[in-house]
Design a protein around this motif. Structure first.
Motif, PDB file in Angstrom:
ATOM      1  N   GLU A 134      33.430 133.173  20.218  1.00 37.37           N
ATOM      2  CA  GLU A 134      33.468 134.650  20.194  1.00 37.37           C
ATOM      3  C   GLU A 134      35.215 135.197  20.306  1.00 37.37           C
ATOM      4  N   LYS A 135      35.544 134.708  20.789  1.00 40.66           N
ATOM      5  CA  LYS A 135      37.003 134.919  21.159  1.00 40.66           C
ATOM      6  C   LYS A 135      37.527 134.503  19.522  1.00 40.66           C
ATOM      7  N   GLY A 136      37.456 133.859  19.108  1.00 44.04           N
ATOM      8  CA  GLY A 136      37.718 133.517  17.757  1.00 44.04           C
ATOM      9  C   GLY A 136      38.661 132.192  17.825  1.00 44.04           C
ATOM     10  N   LYS A 137      38.455 131.994  18.807  1.00 41.90           N
ATOM     11  CA  LYS A 137      39.237 130.436  19.292  1.00 41.90           C
ATOM     12  C   LYS A 137      38.288 129.209  18.816  1.00 41.90           C
ATOM     13  N   PRO A 138      38.681 128.386  17.954  1.00 43.17           N
ATOM     14  CA  PRO A 138      38.315 127.323  16.844  1.00 43.17           C
ATOM     15  C   PRO A 138      37.743 126.166  17.804  1.00 43.17           C
ATOM     16  N   LYS A 139      35.971 126.353  17.708  1.00 47.17           N
ATOM     17  CA  LYS A 139      35.589 124.963  18.697  1.00 47.17           C
ATOM     18  C   LYS A 139      35.298 123.960  17.724  1.00 47.17           C
ATOM     19  N   VAL A 324      46.219 124.810  14.022  1.00 48.74           N
ATOM     20  CA  VAL A 324      47.426 124.346  15.424  1.00 48.74           C
ATOM     21  C   VAL A 324      46.731 124.350  16.583  1.00 48.74           C
ATOM     22  N   GLU A 325      45.846 125.584  16.830  1.00 47.71           N
ATOM     23  CA  GLU A 325      45.349 126.100  17.907  1.00 47.71           C
ATOM     24  C   GLU A 325      44.204 125.276  18.503  1.00 47.71           C
ATOM     25  N   TYR A 326      43.143 124.519  17.262  1.00 43.58           N
ATOM     26  CA  TYR A 326      42.405 123.278  17.406  1.00 43.58           C
ATOM     27  C   TYR A 326      42.902 122.094  17.672  1.00 43.58           C
ATOM     28  N   GLU A 328      45.714 121.623  19.119  1.00 43.02           N
ATOM     29  CA  GLU A 328      46.245 122.199  20.954  1.00 43.02           C
ATOM     30  C   GLU A 328      46.014 121.508  22.255  1.00 43.02           C
ATOM     31  N   GLU A 329      44.495 121.632  21.938  1.00 42.88           N
ATOM     32  CA  GLU A 329      44.014 121.567  22.993  1.00 42.88           C
ATOM     33  C   GLU A 329      43.160 120.192  22.628  1.00 42.88           C
ATOM     34  N   ARG A 330      43.592 119.021  21.955  1.00 46.14           N
ATOM     35  CA  ARG A 330      43.902 117.424  21.487  1.00 46.14           C
ATOM     36  C   ARG A 330      44.447 116.851  21.443  1.00 46.14           C
ATOM     37  N   LEU A 331      46.213 117.516  22.106  1.00 44.98           N
ATOM     38  CA  LEU A 331      47.499 116.613  21.834  1.00 44.98           C
ATOM     39  C   LEU A 331      47.280 115.300  23.199  1.00 44.98           C
ATOM     40  N   GLY A 332      47.686 114.460  22.960  1.00 42.48           N
ATOM     41  CA  GLY A 332      47.256 112.972  23.365  1.00 42.48           C
ATOM     42  C   GLY A 332      46.443 112.432  22.682  1.00 42.48           C
ATOM     43  N   GLU A 333      44.632 113.371  21.916  1.00 44.35           N
ATOM     44  CA  GLU A 333      44.446 112.263  21.294  1.00 44.35           C
ATOM     45  C   GLU A 333      44.659 111.459  19.952  1.00 44.35           C
ATOM     46  N   THR A 334      44.000 110.075  19.979  1.00 38.36           N
ATOM     47  CA  THR A 334      43.809 109.621  18.498  1.00 38.36           C
ATOM     48  C   THR A 334      42.895 110.105  17.648  1.00 38.36           C
ATOM     49  N   PHE A 335      43.490 110.049  16.193  1.00 39.60           N
ATOM     50  CA  PHE A 335      43.281 109.969  15.295  1.00 39.60           C
ATOM     51  C   PHE A 335      43.426 109.311  13.746  1.00 39.60           C
ATOM     52  N   ASP A 336      41.774 109.174  12.980  1.00 43.24           N
ATOM     53  CA  ASP A 336      42.192 107.875  11.813  1.00 43.24           C
ATOM     54  C   ASP A 336      43.129 109.204  10.628  1.00 43.24           C
ATOM     55  N   VAL A 400      52.857 120.765  18.338  1.00 44.47           N
ATOM     56  CA  VAL A 400      52.413 121.830  18.101  1.00 44.47           C
ATOM     57  C   VAL A 400      53.203 122.756  17.629  1.00 44.47           C
ATOM     58  N   ASP A 401      53.366 123.836  16.724  1.00 46.79           N
ATOM     59  CA  ASP A 401      53.952 125.112  16.771  1.00 46.79           C
ATOM     60  C   ASP A 401      53.294 125.916  16.127  1.00 46.79           C
ATOM     61  N   HIS A 402      53.212 126.771  17.293  1.00 44.35           N
ATOM     62  CA  HIS A 402      51.982 128.297  16.835  1.00 44.35           C
ATOM     63  C   HIS A 402      52.534 128.509  15.799  1.00 44.35           C
ATOM     64  N   LEU A 403      55.007 128.750  15.829  1.00 44.92           N
ATOM     65  CA  LEU A 403      55.436 129.948  14.758  1.00 44.92           C
ATOM     66  C   LEU A 403      55.611 129.443  13.319  1.00 44.92           C
ATOM     67  N   GLN A 404      55.827 127.673  13.598  1.00 45.92           N
ATOM     68  CA  GLN A 404      55.799 127.600  12.366  1.00 45.92           C
ATOM     69  C   GLN A 404      54.367 126.950  11.167  1.00 45.92           C
ATOM     70  N   ARG A 405      53.230 126.667  12.004  1.00 46.95           N
ATOM     71  CA  ARG A 405      52.329 126.534  12.466  1.00 46.95           C
ATOM     72  C   ARG A 405      51.970 125.066  11.498  1.00 46.95           C
ATOM     73  N   THR A 406      52.712 124.572  12.508  1.00 48.32           N
ATOM     74  CA  THR A 406      52.592 122.623  11.863  1.00 48.32           C
ATOM     75  C   THR A 406      51.967 121.746  13.373  1.00 48.32           C
ATOM     76  N   ILE A 407      51.990 121.249  13.164  1.00 42.10           N
ATOM     77  CA  ILE A 407      51.560 119.748  13.941  1.00 42.10           C
ATOM     78  C   ILE A 407      52.393 118.315  13.755  1.00 42.10           C
ATOM     79  N   ASP A 408      52.302 118.061  15.220  1.00 40.88           N
ATOM     80  CA  ASP A 408      53.902 116.291  15.151  1.00 40.88           C
ATOM     81  C   ASP A 408      52.170 115.455  15.445  1.00 40.88           C
ATOM     82  N   PHE A 409      52.348 114.695  14.530  1.00 41.08           N
ATOM     83  CA  PHE A 409      52.098 113.228  14.773  1.00 41.08           C
ATOM     84  C   PHE A 409      52.833 112.110  15.636  1.00 41.08           C
ATOM     85  N   GLU A 410      52.700 111.343  15.770  1.00 36.63           N
ATOM     86  CA  GLU A 410      53.502 109.847  15.807  1.00 36.63           C
ATOM     87  C   GLU A 410      52.225 108.611  15.303  1.00 36.63           C
TER      88      GLU A 410
END
Length: 414
Positions: A134-139, A324-326, A328-336, A400-410
């Motif tokens: 309801e606050k517009g945050k991505p679930k 990016v907002e989504y 930001e809550e998952r930094l450190g997590e691993t993805f395929d 993540v970078d809100h201004l540039q709207r980018t996500i960094d991975f390793e």
């Protein structure tokens, strides 16, 4: 009506804009959700394009006329998909629509086969659906479903748009078409090179490419891990569809005549077409009116194309921001994910839900990597390790970078 305050504002907006959790409408809510909306069980004024279609998908007869519609139900794609897939509970809830839904499915298949025969390209691209609280945050971020019901409506709208475009061309009346020109040979050569690195051969000439060549390539790749990488690069090599007062055909749909007629509430070009149709039907398309439309349509087409691009950019940027907002809550997590692009500054990786991030060369710690542009590869100087397009990889979200709207991975090294 033309030149009213409402019309000037609609012209200025050009289109409704669909951002993550709301619509910024072209026309005021009182119109687009009220008197102009096909709400169930009430009379609404419409323009009907009634087509008689044979078993090969060709329009044998058609009529375009002012009409009154009284909608039986406000259906959702979800419910129609359930009816078509044989869901007993939903079929029982709408017994009066069952036969019509099944007939629609058959007809859509016939229309689609004709278009496929003409060379229409079906990109089958993936689109993110962002679920917010309801606050517009991505679930959650999931893939948008494109079921049979969605395809049926798309097929019917394309058929109506093509029929109206053919009608306008035949009448030799001033009109505004939706055009999509053939890709430039330079971009096609580049795409053929990318396709080759992904393991596909672009068959046929590049100078005068036909949509069937591109569709054959997509058919070959369908079901492979790198299908969406190929499809995405193909899309980028295309010209942008736009509006024009000349009928120049639609390459992607494989059609000689095409325009936008089906959404006058949310697209200004459709509204303009409805006006021209009404002038013709009422016998008012005299020399004065012809001159008027001939004078304005080039300008209207240019404005509508610009506004459409601006709306698409706004939609893209808001989606990027939510991603990016989504993350930001998952930094450190691993993805395929799959490598979707490679440049000299790093490797782009796309996750199954369409989130894309960059593994910057400075974050590739295990070696010094060189970029080989002609092969679209990153190669480790000492280890000889290769990263290439379409490759499956595991990544960790690191910033993540809100201004540039980018996500960094390793990369998560195995």
């Amino acid at each position: 009506q033309e030149n009213t305050a409402l019309d000037k504002e609609a012209y200025h907006r050009g289109t409704s804009v669909y951002v993550v959790d709301r619509v910024v409408p072209m026309l005021p809510h009182a119109l687009c959700n009220g008197i102009c909306s096909l709400n169930p069980h009430v009379d609404r004024l419409t323009i009907t394009c009634m087509m008689e279609i044979d078993r090969t998908g060709n329009v044998m007869n058609y009529r375009i006329f002012p009409s009154v519609i009284n909608s039986n139900e406000r259906m959702t794609y979800t419910n129609v998909n359930k009816i078509l897939s044989g869901d007993a509970k939903t079929q029982k809830a709408y017994p009066h629509l069952l036969k019509m839904c099944l007939d629609m499915k058959v007809l859509a298949g016939i229309i689609r086969r004709r278009r496929e025969g003409l060379g229409a390209i079906d990109f089958d691209s993936r689109e993110a659906k962002i679920l917010v609280d309801e606050k517009g945050k991505p679930k959650d971020i999931v893939l948008r479903e494109r079921g049979e019901a969605e395809r049926i409506i798309e097929d019917f709208m394309i058929a109506a748009n093509e029929t109206v475009a053919t009608h306008m061309k035949w009448l030799e009346t001033p009109s505004m078409y939706r055009i999509h020109e053939a890709p430039e040979p330079k971009k096609m050569r580049e795409f053929a090179r990318i396709a080759k690195t992904l393991g596909y051969t672009f068959k046929g000439g590049i100078q005068d490419v036909h949509p069937k060549q591109l569709q054959a390539l997509l058919d070959e790749a369908r079901g492979q891990d790198n299908y969406f990488v190929l499809s995405s690069f193909m899309l980028r090599s295309m010209q942008k569809a736009r509006y024009d007062n000349r009928c120049l055909g639609h390459f992607g749909l494989g059609l000689k005549e095409y325009l936008h007629f089906t959404s006058p509430i949310r697209r200004y070009p459709d509204l303009q077409i409805h006006r021209i149709i009404k002038e013709n039907l009422r016998g008012r398309m005299n020399e004065d009116r012809r001159s008027h439309y001939t004078a304005i349509l080039e300008k209207v087409a240019k404005q509508s194309s610009e506004r459409e691009r601006r709306a698409e950019e706004a939609e893209r940027e808001t989606v990027k921001l939510k991603k990016v907002e989504y993350m930001e809550e998952r930094l450190g997590e691993t993805f395929d994910g799959v490598i979707s692009s490679i440049t000299k500054w790093g490797v782009y990786v796309e996750l199954p839900n369409t989130i894309e991030g960059l593994v910057h060369v400075t974050n590739m710690y295990d070696d010094h990597y060189d970029y080989y542009e002609e092969r679209y590869e990153m190669v480790g100087e000492h280890t000889g390790k290769v990263y290439k397009l379409g490759q499956s990889v595991a990544v960790r979200a690191i910033g993540v970078d809100h201004l540039q709207r980018t996500i960094d991975f390793e990369f998560v090294l195995q």
